[in-house]
Write an enzyme that holds these catalytic residues in place. Structure first.
Site, short mmCIF file in Angstrom:
data_model
loop_
_atom_site.label_atom_id
_atom_site.label_comp_id
_atom_site.label_asym_id
_atom_site.label_seq_id
_atom_site.Cartn_x
_atom_site.Cartn_y
_atom_site.Cartn_z
N CYS A 55 11.65 3.75 12.81
CA CYS A 55 11.15 4.22 11.52
C CYS A 55 10.83 5.71 11.68
O CYS A 55 10.03 6.09 12.53
CB CYS A 55 9.92 3.43 11.13
SG CYS A 55 9.20 3.97 9.57
N CYS A 66 3.74 -0.54 8.29
CA CYS A 66 4.09 0.09 7.03
C CYS A 66 2.84 0.55 6.26
O CYS A 66 1.92 -0.24 6.05
CB CYS A 66 4.85 -0.96 6.23
SG CYS A 66 5.48 -0.34 4.71
N GLU A 78 4.74 10.89 12.93
CA GLU A 78 4.82 9.62 13.65
C GLU A 78 6.21 9.03 13.52
O GLU A 78 6.84 9.13 12.46
CB GLU A 78 3.78 8.65 13.11
CG GLU A 78 2.40 9.03 13.56
CD GLU A 78 1.34 8.66 12.58
OE1 GLU A 78 1.46 9.05 11.41
OE2 GLU A 78 0.38 7.99 12.97
N CYS A 90 0.66 7.50 -3.03
CA CYS A 90 0.59 6.07 -3.30
C CYS A 90 -0.78 5.57 -2.85
O CYS A 90 -1.24 5.90 -1.75
CB CYS A 90 1.69 5.32 -2.55
SG CYS A 90 3.34 5.89 -3.00
N CYS A 139 -1.43 3.69 0.64
CA CYS A 139 -0.80 4.26 1.83
C CYS A 139 -1.70 5.26 2.54
O CYS A 139 -2.20 6.21 1.91
CB CYS A 139 0.51 4.93 1.41
SG CYS A 139 1.29 5.84 2.75
N CYS A 174 2.44 13.63 3.04
CA CYS A 174 3.20 13.27 1.84
C CYS A 174 2.41 13.65 0.60
O CYS A 174 1.19 13.60 0.59
CB CYS A 174 3.46 11.76 1.82
SG CYS A 174 4.57 11.26 0.49
S1 SF4 Z 1 4.20 5.13 0.59
FE1 SF4 Z 1 3.05 6.83 1.56
S2 SF4 Z 1 4.58 8.04 2.65
FE2 SF4 Z 1 5.69 6.71 1.19
S3 SF4 Z 1 5.91 7.96 -0.67
FE3 SF4 Z 1 4.01 6.80 -0.93
S4 SF4 Z 1 2.40 8.17 -0.14
FE4 SF4 Z 1 4.36 8.96 0.61
#
Ligand code: SF4
Length: 378
Positions: free
Chosen positions: A129, A364, A95, A140, A143, A136
């Site tokens: 962005c 975000c 994206e 996190c 996220c 990933c």
């Molecule tokens: S916020 Fe999301 S995309 Fe960014 S490092 Fe953490 S898990 Fe990965």
């Protein structure tokens, strides 16, 4: 049989020079190719009109093409933000988000300077962005991208290709219009460092986007912060803090076990800042988790421990953007402003990032290729 596709976007001037030499051409052809791919942002070899037709045809016969990136879907928000689903020939996609008036995260970073003279009428200051990986691995907890897991790294050309595709979609004139790039899409750029930094060089030297208009955000891959500081061409640095103490941060960002807040702050302290440059701490506010006034006090201590003057470090606050399967809540505006006021009262610049494109899962932390909303026509 058709030869496998080979992509020109992503090759630097040395690589293009070698390529044209293989075709018995002089180095000036490499410069023409470089200018066409990056500055003029051609989308296909047909547009390479400075090359003789026979040479273009030879390239095509051997499978060369400009880029494999293409817009699979486009989601348009009520606020003008566009989330692109950009696909690659291996079936993977990422994206990329176009925000026609930024998200206020740029506030205080100097990119507003001189805006009066050149500000275009159709957008004030757009921000793109961009993703650095498919999915990933950092995991996190707030996220949605983390839920995808890591599929693969993006090549430098795939990172640049997201940006040229979006710029072309809006017919942007880089020489006259103000565009910022944030490496804050899918992925941890520092876990794909070589491709990320090569893309930065191509964007600066080829596409002609100033490095002061780019910001890379890391979850805290400390050794790469030192690597970035040594780069001749580099974006500004943003650090995803998101917690005010190690116990909370480890819960939210598991790599904090490896590189804790102190390690992050020490790396940031050693990061040499250029004229008018500052370091940004990003802080996602999660109701009842990290958004109390006690948390604000701890954040103040962390930022002050940097020992930097107030114009050199700032805090971007992001009220968490909700998403399915993530067990947090968005704090009220009152709580967000109370947090901001506490930080500001300590003399630290703190800005609230405007959520952009929440209704289309473009904000975000929301990038998880959600397609079950009405897409606009591609
Ligand atoms: S916020 Fe999301 S995309 Fe960014 S490092 Fe953490 S898990 Fe990965």
């Amino acid at each position: 049989m058709k030869p496998a596709a080979k992509y020109l976007l992503g090759l630097d001037i040395q690589e293009l020079t070698k390529l044209v030499e293989n075709y018995g051409q002089k180095p000036y052809r490499a410069r023409q190719l470089y200018e066409a791919i990056y500055k003029q942002r051609i989308a296909s070899l047909d547009e390479l009109t400075v090359f003789p037709k026979e040479l273009r045809e030879k390239f095509e016969q051997e499978g060369y093409t400009v880029t494999g990136a293409k817009v699979d879907q486009r989601f348009v928000s009520r606020d003008g933000t566009i989330r692109y689903l950009i696909g690659f020939p291996d079936g993977q996609s990422v994206e990329t988000v176009w925000m026609p008036d930024g998200d206020d995260g740029e506030a205080g970073d100097g990119t507003e300077a001189g805006e009066e003279e050149t500000a275009p009428t159709r957008f004030r200051r757009a921000t793109i962005c961009v993703s650095s990986q498919v999915g990933c691995a950092v995991n996190c907890k707030f996220c949605m991208t983390a839920l995808l897991g890591l599929k693969r790294n993006l090549a430098a050309g795939e990172i640049v290709g997201q940006i040229t595709t979006v710029l072309n979609d809006h017919n942007v004139d880089i020489a006259k219009e103000r565009v910022n790039i944030v490496f804050m899409g899918q992925g941890e750029p520092f876990n794909n460092y070589d491709n990320f930094i090569k893309a930065v060089r191509l964007l600066v030297q080829g596409v002609r986007i100033g490095e002061s208009r780019m910001t890379v955000s890391t979850s805290g891959i400390v050794p790469r912060i030192a690597d970035l500081s040594k780069e001749e061409i580099r974006p500004k640095l943003a650090l995803s803090l998101n917690a005010s103490n190690d116990a909370e941060r480890t819960k939210l960002i598991p790599i904090n076990k490896k590189w804790d807040i102190n390690a992050l702050v020490e790396a940031a302290k050693a990061f040499p800042l250029r004229r008018r440059e500052n370091i940004t701490f990003e802080y996602v506010l999660l109701e009842g988790e990290n958004d109390s006034l006690e948390n604000a006090k701890e954040v103040i201590d962390i930022v002050k421990s940097m020992g930097k003057p107030p114009d050199r470090v700032k805090l971007n606050l992001i009220a968490w953007n909700s998403g399915p399967e993530i067990p947090f809540h968005t704090p009220s505006d009152t709580r967000v402003h109370a947090f901001q006021n506490a930080i500001r009262a300590a003399g630290i610049p703190a800005y609230i990032r405007r959520p952009r494109g929440r209704d289309i899962y473009a904000a975000c932390g929301q990038l998880k290729k959600i397609v079950s909303i009405q897409p606009a026509a591609v």
